[in-house]
Design a protein around this motif. Structure first.
Motif, short mmCIF file in Angstrom:
data_model
loop_
_atom_site.label_atom_id
_atom_site.label_comp_id
_atom_site.label_asym_id
_atom_site.label_seq_id
_atom_site.Cartn_x
_atom_site.Cartn_y
_atom_site.Cartn_z
N TYR A 1 0.82 -1.21 0.00
CA TYR A 1 0.00 0.00 0.00
C TYR A 1 0.85 1.26 0.00
O TYR A 1 0.52 2.26 -0.64
CB TYR A 1 -0.95 0.01 1.21
N SER B 1 2.11 1.82 -3.47
CA SER B 1 1.11 2.29 -4.44
C SER B 1 0.49 3.62 -4.01
O SER B 1 -0.22 4.25 -4.79
CB SER B 1 0.04 1.22 -4.66
N VAL C 1 -1.24 8.75 -6.32
CA VAL C 1 -1.56 7.35 -6.61
C VAL C 1 -1.65 7.11 -8.12
O VAL C 1 -1.06 6.16 -8.65
CB VAL C 1 -2.91 6.96 -5.95
N ASP C 2 -2.40 7.97 -8.81
CA ASP C 2 -2.60 7.75 -10.24
C ASP C 2 -1.32 8.01 -11.04
O ASP C 2 -1.08 7.38 -12.06
CB ASP C 2 -3.78 8.56 -10.77
N ALA D 1 0.69 4.92 -10.81
CA ALA D 1 0.11 3.89 -11.69
C ALA D 1 0.48 4.15 -13.13
O ALA D 1 0.91 3.25 -13.86
CB ALA D 1 -1.40 3.87 -11.52
N ASN D 2 0.35 5.42 -13.53
CA ASN D 2 0.62 5.74 -14.93
C ASN D 2 2.11 5.72 -15.26
O ASN D 2 2.50 5.64 -16.42
CB ASN D 2 -0.01 7.09 -15.29
N LEU E 1 3.59 1.55 -12.25
CA LEU E 1 3.56 0.75 -11.03
C LEU E 1 2.16 0.16 -10.85
O LEU E 1 1.17 0.88 -10.86
CB LEU E 1 3.93 1.62 -9.82
N PHE E 2 2.12 -1.14 -10.72
CA PHE E 2 0.82 -1.83 -10.66
C PHE E 2 0.71 -2.66 -9.41
O PHE E 2 1.64 -3.39 -9.07
CB PHE E 2 0.66 -2.73 -11.90
N LEU E 3 -0.42 -2.57 -8.75
CA LEU E 3 -0.67 -3.41 -7.58
C LEU E 3 -1.82 -4.36 -7.88
O LEU E 3 -2.94 -3.91 -8.16
CB LEU E 3 -1.01 -2.54 -6.36
N ALA E 4 -1.53 -5.65 -7.85
CA ALA E 4 -2.62 -6.64 -7.93
C ALA E 4 -3.11 -6.82 -6.49
O ALA E 4 -2.37 -7.26 -5.62
CB ALA E 4 -2.10 -7.95 -8.50
N PHE E 5 -4.37 -6.42 -6.25
CA PHE E 5 -4.89 -6.34 -4.89
C PHE E 5 -5.16 -7.72 -4.29
O PHE E 5 -5.59 -8.64 -4.98
CB PHE E 5 -6.20 -5.54 -4.87
N GLU F 1 -7.49 -9.37 -11.86
CA GLU F 1 -6.35 -8.52 -11.53
C GLU F 1 -5.20 -8.76 -12.51
O GLU F 1 -4.57 -7.83 -12.99
CB GLU F 1 -5.86 -8.80 -10.09
N GLN G 1 -5.98 -7.25 -15.86
CA GLN G 1 -5.69 -5.80 -15.86
C GLN G 1 -4.20 -5.56 -15.95
O GLN G 1 -3.74 -4.68 -16.68
CB GLN G 1 -6.24 -5.16 -14.58
N LEU H 1 -2.25 -3.59 -18.98
CA LEU H 1 -1.55 -2.32 -18.70
C LEU H 1 -0.03 -2.47 -18.81
O LEU H 1 0.69 -1.48 -18.76
CB LEU H 1 -1.92 -1.81 -17.30
N PHE I 1 -9.44 4.38 -4.26
CA PHE I 1 -8.03 4.02 -4.32
C PHE I 1 -7.78 2.99 -5.42
O PHE I 1 -6.82 3.08 -6.19
CB PHE I 1 -7.58 3.47 -2.95
N TYR I 2 -8.69 2.02 -5.51
CA TYR I 2 -8.56 0.98 -6.53
C TYR I 2 -8.53 1.60 -7.93
O TYR I 2 -7.67 1.29 -8.75
CB TYR I 2 -9.72 0.01 -6.38
N CYS I 3 -9.46 2.50 -8.18
CA CYS I 3 -9.53 3.15 -9.51
C CYS I 3 -8.28 3.98 -9.77
O CYS I 3 -7.75 4.00 -10.88
CB CYS I 3 -10.75 4.05 -9.61
N GLN I 4 -7.84 4.69 -8.74
CA GLN I 4 -6.66 5.54 -8.93
C GLN I 4 -5.41 4.68 -9.16
O GLN I 4 -4.54 5.03 -9.92
CB GLN I 4 -6.46 6.44 -7.71
N GLN I 5 -5.37 3.52 -8.50
CA GLN I 5 -4.22 2.63 -8.72
C GLN I 5 -4.21 2.13 -10.16
O GLN I 5 -3.19 1.70 -10.68
CB GLN I 5 -4.27 1.45 -7.74
N ARG I 6 -5.36 2.22 -10.82
CA ARG I 6 -5.40 1.82 -12.24
C ARG I 6 -5.19 3.03 -13.16
O ARG I 6 -5.45 2.95 -14.34
CB ARG I 6 -6.72 1.12 -12.55
N GLY I 7 -4.81 4.16 -12.58
CA GLY I 7 -4.43 5.30 -13.41
C GLY I 7 -5.47 6.40 -13.55
O GLY I 7 -5.21 7.42 -14.18
N LEU I 8 -6.66 6.22 -12.96
CA LEU I 8 -7.67 7.28 -13.08
C LEU I 8 -7.36 8.37 -12.04
O LEU I 8 -7.01 8.05 -10.90
CB LEU I 8 -9.06 6.72 -12.78
N ASN I 9 -7.48 9.63 -12.43
CA ASN I 9 -7.29 10.67 -11.42
C ASN I 9 -8.52 10.69 -10.52
O ASN I 9 -9.54 10.06 -10.80
CB ASN I 9 -6.98 12.03 -12.05
#
Lengths: 248, 485
Positions: A45, A48, A72-73, A76-77, A80-84, A155, A158, A162, B436-444
């Motif tokens: 956590y 990420s 956070v975003d 990710a962009n 860096l990817f977290l599989a929850f 996961e 995704q 990505l 948080f989940y959505c943001q971790q996938r790149g969404l602001n």
């Protein structure tokens, strides 16, 4: 790729990570093993960017950037990817739409145009087939009424769409039957190359039979107490955490 | 499709991240002095060359208005409205002499609609959607008129209908919402300016979406929309309306009356995307949206379906309702109401079951953010003759942040033991872990909120005509900008 130095983290005054160092290079797969409450999920956590965690000390460098300064975003962009461990359900949002939104968010961040609808459909289809995910499932709301195994496969889907630089798998093996474990592991192995890295967090050596790590670290009480190669995982399986931690 | 995509593009290019329709148009206006009195009503009627009976009707409504108190049931903080400090009529000078073709319309006005994504010029008109564009107190233009009239469909401004179809107007105007219903209804009846009139003849299925785009432009001016839709036996029509206004510091009043009549086996689908200027973050300015919408399912097997997406206005006071008179008739109400910052909404529906085997369905999604208050208020009334009546109600509220409020006030009255009424309600806060989940996938964070809220509203949004669903989704996201982080 990732350089963690002397990391100290607390949550609501409680110290969870107490001086953790970890260095992951491009193309490497690291496994992080440890008992419950040792700080494994907290580390995922913190990497990420989830809030509520307080960084008391230490630095994290990610490809030359100060990771702790990125949102956070942005993390990710930046790949860096977290599989929850527990993927979230999002009612009313179709899985395929979510995938498309995620892909296009990244492309927008990178200054690229949106992915063409046809190209996206092809990519999704081929990646879903590899993971034995039905197209019917992609039409359902994201993770809603999915079984535990379906959520984990989602996961990995995704992740593969990505294609991250640094992927963290947080107990992806928990709740998987043996077939699902094999499929998920194959999915991960297909993604492995010289340019990306993985941090695989798990309780059990079982997963590492499928995803062979270059390095194995044992975490106890917020610190890495022992590092080694794949054989350390086997040793751990034999002796248990307590003995290994003590001998360290 | 074109309509919405263009609208979205326009919205995106207009720049300012807050209210994206907030520009105003420079036009010379004809405006009588401020104030509400018989002279003004006579002026409006004369401007529209109305027949004597229409003026009489208005003057009678004004007498009723003067006797009625302001409705008090809503959980709203409505500042005292000074009816004398408001203009009741404003039309661009260039529209006074009723332009015969679009070439005669002030290019500034045409540009306004283009900016809003509603081109009116022949070569650009939207495929599949006939549009009536209302600018302040007057209808600017109606597209697709010829094609519709070949089918016997009447789609024109209500002002025109008063002259061209007086028998229909006389028969139905005020027949669903009596002048004396409440003071806003009476006020509208006295001073209504423009709106749409639709008549679908027996057995005709209207092949295109009919749509009205309301634009308030002039300052200090109330807009009093009046719309009347009649679906004759075995007919079908889908109608949608959109609304925007410039950003202004003072409040403006939009008090509308909309009446629908469905005869035997007829179906009316009425959709609204309301995005009036909501005021600024401190609650300054914005539209007071006091709307009375009511449909009568007069015929057997008739159906009226309301779908609304309410994102704008400083205050929304609105209860689109169905009177289910005909046996087996159906009423539906699908609503998304979003309030952010200082906005207030008190909205819901009334389903009055009179005929046998009548059924109604209510799905309401309220989203509240900032310091806003959002109330669902609904009545399901089953009269003794309504044997076998059915109702299902579901009210879900979503809270964003900890300074907003959501309230659910359902009234259920049943005088019939055969009837079945179900009510479900939930209230939840937006889930941090989902974000948080959505943001971790790149969404602001804003896109993440938009995505989750759109998911929450899906059951309602999917009832919008395809062309508007996409626009509505964008609007949902835009209206919550700044609500997190």
């Amino acid at each position: 790729m990732l350089e963690i130095k002397n990391l100290h983290v607390s949550i609501e005054e409680k110290k969870i990570i107490k001086g953790l160092d970890l260095s992951i290079n491009k193309g490497e797969v690291h496994a992080l093993m440890g008992p419950n409450g040792s700080g494994k999920s907290t580390l995922s956590y913190v990497l990420s960017g989830k809030d509520k965690y307080e960084i008391n000390d230490g630095t994290i460098d990610y490809n030359g950037k100060n990771l702790l300064e990125l949102d956070v975003d942005e993390r990710a962009n930046e790949g860096l990817f977290l599989a929850f461990q527990y993927p979230m359900e999002i009612p009313g949002v179709q899985t395929s739409f979510f995938l498309k939104t995620a892909i296009n968010s990244k492309r927008k961040y990178l200054g690229q145009s949106e992915m063409d609808a046809l190209e996206f459909a092809k990519l999704m289809k081929s990646k879903a087939e590899e993971l034995n995910i039905s197209t019917e499932m992609l039409k359902r709301d994201l993770n809603v009424n999915y079984s535990g195994g379906e959520k984990k496969k989602q996961e990995i889907l995704q992740m593969s769409m990505l294609s991250p630089k640094m992927a963290i798998l947080d107990e992806t093996d928990s709740g998987l039957d043996i077939d699902a474990l094999r499929i998920v592991s194959e999915g991960v192995n297909k993604l492995r190359n010289n340019e990306n890295s993985f941090l695989v967090i798990t309780h059990y050596q079982r997963l590492l039979n499928y995803i062979k790590p270059d390095f194995v670290h044992i975490i106890a009480d917020g610190k890495i107490v022992k590092s080694g190669d794949y054989s350390l995982a086997l040793e751990l399986e034999e002796k248990g955490y307590e003995e290994i931690s003590q001998t360290a | 499709m074109a309509a919405t995509e263009q609208t979205i593009k326009q919205v995106n290019t207009l720049g300012s991240s807050d209210y994206k329709y907030g520009f105003s148009t420079e036009v010379d206006e004809i405006r009588p002095p401020k104030g509400l009195n018989e002279e003004i009503i006579k002026f409006i009627s004369a401007q529209k060359d109305e027949p004597e009976w229409m003026l009489e009707w208005r003057l009678n409504a004004f007498k009723v208005f003067n006797k009625l108190p302001k409705p008090q049931w809503a959980k709203l903080n409505i500042p005292e409205i000074d009816y004398q400090d408001c203009y009741y009529y404003s039309i661009p000078k260039s529209l006074k002499d009723k332009p015969k073709s679009l070439d005669e319309i002030d290019p500034e006005i045409l540009k306004t609609y283009e900016k809003l994504g509603i081109p009116l010029k022949e070569q650009k008109i939207l495929s599949g959607i006939a549009v009536d564009a209302v600018f302040d107190s007057v209808s600017v233009a109606t597209t697709y008129k010829k094609q519709l009239s070949d089918l016997g469909i009447v789609f024109c401004s209500i002002s025109e209908a008063v002259k061209t179809h007086p028998e229909l107007v006389k028969k139905y105007l005020g027949s669903v919402i009596p002048v004396s219903d409440h003071s806003f209804a009476a006020l509208n009846s006295a001073v209504f300016t423009d709106g749409s009139f639709i008549y679908i003849p027996e057995g005709v299925r209207c092949p295109v979406e009919l749509s009205t785009y309301f634009r308030i432009n002039a300052m200090n001016t109330g807009q009093f929309e009046r719309t009347l839709i009649i679906a004759d036996k075995d007919s079908y029509v889908s109608y949608l309306e959109g609304c925007t206004a410039p950003m202004r510091d003072e409040n403006q009043l939009h008090a509308a009356n909309v009446e629908l009549v469905a005869l035997d086996n007829a179906e009316i689908k009425y959709s609204t995307v309301q995005n009036w200027y909501p005021g600024d973050k401190e609650g300054k300015g914005g539209i007071y949206n006091f709307v009375t919408k009511r449909g009568a399912c007069r015929g057997k097997n008739s159906k009226i379906s309301w779908t609304q997406v309410e994102t704008g206005s400083a205050i929304t006071w609105k209860y689109p309702s169905c009177i289910l008179q005909g046996d087996n008739s159906k009423g539906e109400f699908y609503s998304v109401a979003i309030t952010n910052n200082m906005q207030q909404a008190d909205t819901g529906t009334k389903m009055i079951h009179i005929g046998k085997n009548t059924s109604s369905k209510i799905i309401s999604k309220g989203i509240s953010a900032g310091k806003a208050n959002n109330t669902y208020r609904g009545l399901v009334n089953i009269l003794s003759k309504a044997k076998n009546a059915r109702n299902f109600t579901q009210c879900d509220s979503l809270l964003i942040g900890n300074q907003c409020g959501a309230h659910t006030v359902p009234y259920i009255e049943s005088s019939n033991s055969d009837s079945m009424v179900e009510h479900e309600a939930t209230t939840s806060k937006i889930n941090e872990d989902q974000l948080f989940y959505c943001q971790q996938r790149g969404l602001n964070s804003e896109d993440a909120v938009g995505l989750i809220v759109n998911g929450f509203c899906k059951e309602v949004l999917q009832h919008l005509p395809m062309e508007f669903a996409v626009e509505a989704q964008k609007l949902v996201a835009i209206s919550l900008e700044g609500s997190v982080g």
